[in-house]
Design an enzyme around this catalytic site. Structure first.
Site, PDB file in Angstrom:
ATOM      1  N   ARG A   1      75.202  68.727  98.446  1.00 44.79           N
ATOM      2  CA  ARG A   1      75.017  67.464  97.727  1.00 44.79           C
ATOM      3  C   ARG A   1      75.605  67.565  96.336  1.00 44.79           C
ATOM      4  NH1 ARG A   1      68.798  65.636  98.260  1.00 44.79           N
ATOM      5  NH2 ARG A   1      68.977  65.390  96.011  1.00 44.79           N
TER       6      ARG A   1
ATOM      7  N   ARG B   1      68.190  68.431  86.381  1.00 46.30           N
ATOM      8  CA  ARG B   1      67.133  67.754  87.151  1.00 46.30           C
ATOM      9  C   ARG B   1      65.779  68.411  86.918  1.00 46.30           C
ATOM     10  NH1 ARG B   1      69.622  68.078  92.903  1.00 46.30           N
ATOM     11  NH2 ARG B   1      67.673  67.178  93.609  1.00 46.30           N
TER      12      ARG B   1
ATOM     13  N   ARG C   1      57.920  58.852  90.263  1.00 47.06           N
ATOM     14  CA  ARG C   1      58.516  59.951  89.516  1.00 47.06           C
ATOM     15  C   ARG C   1      58.284  59.820  88.031  1.00 47.06           C
ATOM     16  NH1 ARG C   1      62.708  61.412  93.158  1.00 47.06           N
ATOM     17  NH2 ARG C   1      63.641  63.398  92.578  1.00 47.06           N
TER      18      ARG C   1
ATOM     19  N   LYS D   1      59.798  68.826  99.332  1.00 46.57           N
ATOM     20  CA  LYS D   1      59.091  67.573  99.587  1.00 46.57           C
ATOM     21  C   LYS D   1      59.633  66.876 100.819  1.00 46.57           C
ATOM     22  CE  LYS D   1      60.396  65.812  95.643  1.00 46.57           C
ATOM     23  NZ  LYS D   1      61.176  66.951  95.139  1.00 46.57           N
TER      24      LYS D   1
ATOM     25  N   ARG E   1      71.206  74.645 100.120  1.00 50.21           N
ATOM     26  CA  ARG E   1      70.927  73.447 100.925  1.00 50.21           C
ATOM     27  C   ARG E   1      72.233  72.830 101.395  1.00 50.21           C
ATOM     28  NH1 ARG E   1      67.169  68.703  98.826  1.00 50.21           N
ATOM     29  NH2 ARG E   1      68.526  68.792  97.012  1.00 50.21           N
TER      30      ARG E   1
HETATM   31  P1  AP5 Z   1      64.072  69.811 100.468  1.00 51.69           P
HETATM   32  O1  AP5 Z   1      62.982  69.544 101.450  1.00 51.69           O
HETATM   33  O2  AP5 Z   1      65.372  69.140 100.669  1.00 51.69           O
HETATM   34  O3  AP5 Z   1      63.519  69.605  98.970  1.00 51.69           O
HETATM   35  P2  AP5 Z   1      63.133  68.306  98.179  1.00 51.69           P
HETATM   36  O4  AP5 Z   1      61.919  68.640  97.368  1.00 51.69           O
HETATM   37  O5  AP5 Z   1      63.026  67.113  99.069  1.00 51.69           O
HETATM   38  O6  AP5 Z   1      64.382  68.243  97.219  1.00 51.69           O
HETATM   39  P3  AP5 Z   1      65.302  67.049  96.716  1.00 51.69           P
HETATM   40  O7  AP5 Z   1      66.415  67.675  95.961  1.00 51.69           O
HETATM   41  O8  AP5 Z   1      65.677  66.120  97.823  1.00 51.69           O
HETATM   42  O9  AP5 Z   1      64.332  66.363  95.749  1.00 51.69           O
HETATM   43  P4  AP5 Z   1      64.713  65.581  94.530  1.00 51.69           P
HETATM   44  O10 AP5 Z   1      63.344  65.084  94.205  1.00 51.69           O
HETATM   45  O11 AP5 Z   1      65.401  66.223  93.420  1.00 51.69           O
HETATM   46  O12 AP5 Z   1      65.827  64.580  95.079  1.00 51.69           O
HETATM   47  P5  AP5 Z   1      65.752  63.108  95.671  1.00 51.69           P
HETATM   48  O13 AP5 Z   1      66.618  63.051  96.844  1.00 51.69           O
HETATM   49  O14 AP5 Z   1      64.339  62.636  95.781  1.00 51.69           O
HETATM   50  O15 AP5 Z   1      64.282  71.399 100.394  1.00 51.69           O
HETATM   51  C1  AP5 Z   1      65.289  71.975  99.566  1.00 51.69           C
HETATM   52  C2  AP5 Z   1      66.013  73.103 100.333  1.00 51.69           C
HETATM   53  O16 AP5 Z   1      65.113  74.194 100.532  1.00 51.69           O
HETATM   54  C3  AP5 Z   1      66.486  72.694 101.732  1.00 51.69           C
HETATM   55  O17 AP5 Z   1      67.701  73.324 102.007  1.00 51.69           O
HETATM   56  C4  AP5 Z   1      65.388  73.206 102.673  1.00 51.69           C
HETATM   57  O18 AP5 Z   1      65.892  73.534 103.941  1.00 51.69           O
HETATM   58  C5  AP5 Z   1      64.893  74.435 101.924  1.00 51.69           C
HETATM   59  N1  AP5 Z   1      63.447  74.631 102.065  1.00 51.69           N
HETATM   60  C6  AP5 Z   1      62.471  73.675 102.098  1.00 51.69           C
HETATM   61  N2  AP5 Z   1      61.244  74.233 102.225  1.00 51.69           N
HETATM   62  C7  AP5 Z   1      61.451  75.594 102.255  1.00 51.69           C
HETATM   63  C8  AP5 Z   1      60.571  76.720 102.370  1.00 51.69           C
HETATM   64  N3  AP5 Z   1      59.239  76.591 102.444  1.00 51.69           N
HETATM   65  N4  AP5 Z   1      61.154  77.961 102.358  1.00 51.69           N
HETATM   66  C9  AP5 Z   1      62.506  78.114 102.259  1.00 51.69           C
HETATM   67  N5  AP5 Z   1      63.379  77.091 102.155  1.00 51.69           N
HETATM   68  C10 AP5 Z   1      62.862  75.849 102.148  1.00 51.69           C
HETATM   69  O19 AP5 Z   1      66.401  62.291  94.458  1.00 51.69           O
HETATM   70  C11 AP5 Z   1      67.743  62.450  94.093  1.00 51.69           C
HETATM   71  C12 AP5 Z   1      68.031  61.615  92.854  1.00 51.69           C
HETATM   72  O20 AP5 Z   1      67.772  60.217  93.127  1.00 51.69           O
HETATM   73  C13 AP5 Z   1      67.182  61.912  91.610  1.00 51.69           C
HETATM   74  O21 AP5 Z   1      67.703  62.968  90.869  1.00 51.69           O
HETATM   75  C14 AP5 Z   1      67.242  60.566  90.878  1.00 51.69           C
HETATM   76  O22 AP5 Z   1      68.453  60.407  90.210  1.00 51.69           O
HETATM   77  C15 AP5 Z   1      67.217  59.562  92.015  1.00 51.69           C
HETATM   78  N6  AP5 Z   1      65.842  59.108  92.349  1.00 51.69           N
HETATM   79  C16 AP5 Z   1      65.202  59.280  93.539  1.00 51.69           C
HETATM   80  N7  AP5 Z   1      63.968  58.763  93.484  1.00 51.69           N
HETATM   81  C17 AP5 Z   1      63.814  58.233  92.239  1.00 51.69           C
HETATM   82  C18 AP5 Z   1      62.752  57.575  91.559  1.00 51.69           C
HETATM   83  N8  AP5 Z   1      61.565  57.351  92.158  1.00 51.69           N
HETATM   84  N9  AP5 Z   1      62.953  57.197  90.280  1.00 51.69           N
HETATM   85  C19 AP5 Z   1      64.123  57.428  89.658  1.00 51.69           C
HETATM   86  N10 AP5 Z   1      65.173  58.048  90.234  1.00 51.69           N
HETATM   87  C20 AP5 Z   1      65.017  58.456  91.505  1.00 51.69           C
END
Ligand code: AP5
Ligand code: ZN
Length: 214
Positions: free
Chosen positions: A160, A171, A88, A13, A127
């Site tokens: 991370r 998660r 979410r 994402k 990552r």
């Molecule tokens: P990446 O693009 O980093 O993936 P992502 O979907 O953004 O993953 P996140 O882990 O950041 O999402 P998340 O939703 O768990 O965490 P968030 O930070 O929002 O890609 C992943 C890896 O794959 C990278 O290394 C990339 O290079 C590689 N990649 C990407 N595309 C690829 C492809 N096509 N092919 C190969 N490799 C690829 O949230 C973290 C925490 O914050 C949550 O757990 C929660 O505790 C809290 N939080 C955040 N938002 C909320 C909310 N709205 N409500 C409640 N808690 C929240």
């Protein structure tokens, strides 16, 4: 253009949201990034969020909703934005809809980046995140020029804390239980777009551009 990114943790994402923001010149709003910045700066919000994030749990809705509603009301969001990591939960989606309705607006696209659970742990364990600017890399799929050094700012890269395999599994469970129902929610609103997230990053983006228009 108001866009929401949906998908499991590690589906890509953030990777796609950054590309969308650059191409369409709209802000990229990542709740995960906002929380990580608050943790780094030692704010009260950061302290509260960290206890949940480290366990792979969602931060409570009340800590997230106002933050996002305030952000999308800012001047630079006038022409749209891409929300990454929000909503979410169903209550978050409903709160966003209410806030947009009050402005006479609505979500235009909810893009669901689909990646099966089997691929997720591999994505996350490879990552690397920059401690300086937050840029994201992957040891195999998006390597830096010099190992463990950020291409953008030269700072070190880390795994991370919530990308440890055990936390990733937690998660994923939370995702299926609390976030996946949003697929149905946005299908019913006729804005859901499904995208295969298993192909390479540029190929995923090409499909998204087809949806959004060049
Ligand atoms: P990446 O693009 O980093 O993936 P992502 O979907 O953004 O993953 P996140 O882990 O950041 O999402 P998340 O939703 O768990 O965490 P968030 O930070 O929002 O890609 C992943 C890896 O794959 C990278 O290394 C990339 O290079 C590689 N990649 C990407 N595309 C690829 C492809 N096509 N092919 C190969 N490799 C690829 O949230 C973290 C925490 O914050 C949550 O757990 C929660 O505790 C809290 N939080 C955040 N938002 C909320 C909310 N709205 N409500 C409640 N808690 C929240
Ligand atoms: Zn950096």
């Amino acid at each position: 253009m108001k866009i929401i990114m949906l998908g499991a943790p590690g589906a890509g994402k953030g990777t796609q949201a950054k590309k969308i923001a650059a191409k369409y010149q709209i802000p990229h709003i990542s709740t995960g990034d906002i929380f990580r910045a608050n943790i780094k700066n030692g704010t009260e919000l950061g302290k509260q969020a960290k206890t949940y994030m480290d366990q792979g749990l969602l931060v409570p809705d009340e800590l997230v909703v106002n933050l996002v509603v305030d952000r999308v009301n800012q001047e630079d969001c006038k022409n749209g934005y891409v929300l990454d990591g929000f909503p979410r939960t169903i209550p978050q989606a409903e709160a966003l809809d209410r806030a947009l309705e009050a402005l006479g607006q609505k979500v235009d696209y909810a893009i669901n980046v689909e990646v099966p659970d089997e691929n997720i742990v591999n994505r996350m364990s490879g990552r690397r995140a920059c401690v300086g600017c937050g840029a994201t890399y992957h040891v195999e799929y998006a390597p830096t020029k010099v190992e463990n050094v950020c291409d953008v700012c030269g700072a070190d890269l880390i795994l991370r804390e919530d990308d440890q395999p055990e936390t990733v599994l937690k998660r994923l469970g939370v995702y299926h239980e609390q976030t996946q129902p949003l697929i149905q929610y946005y299908t019913e609103k006729h804005v859901l777009k499904e995208v295969d997230g298993t192909v390479d990053m540029e190929a995923v983006f090409a499909v998204i551009v087809e949806i959004l228009g060049a």
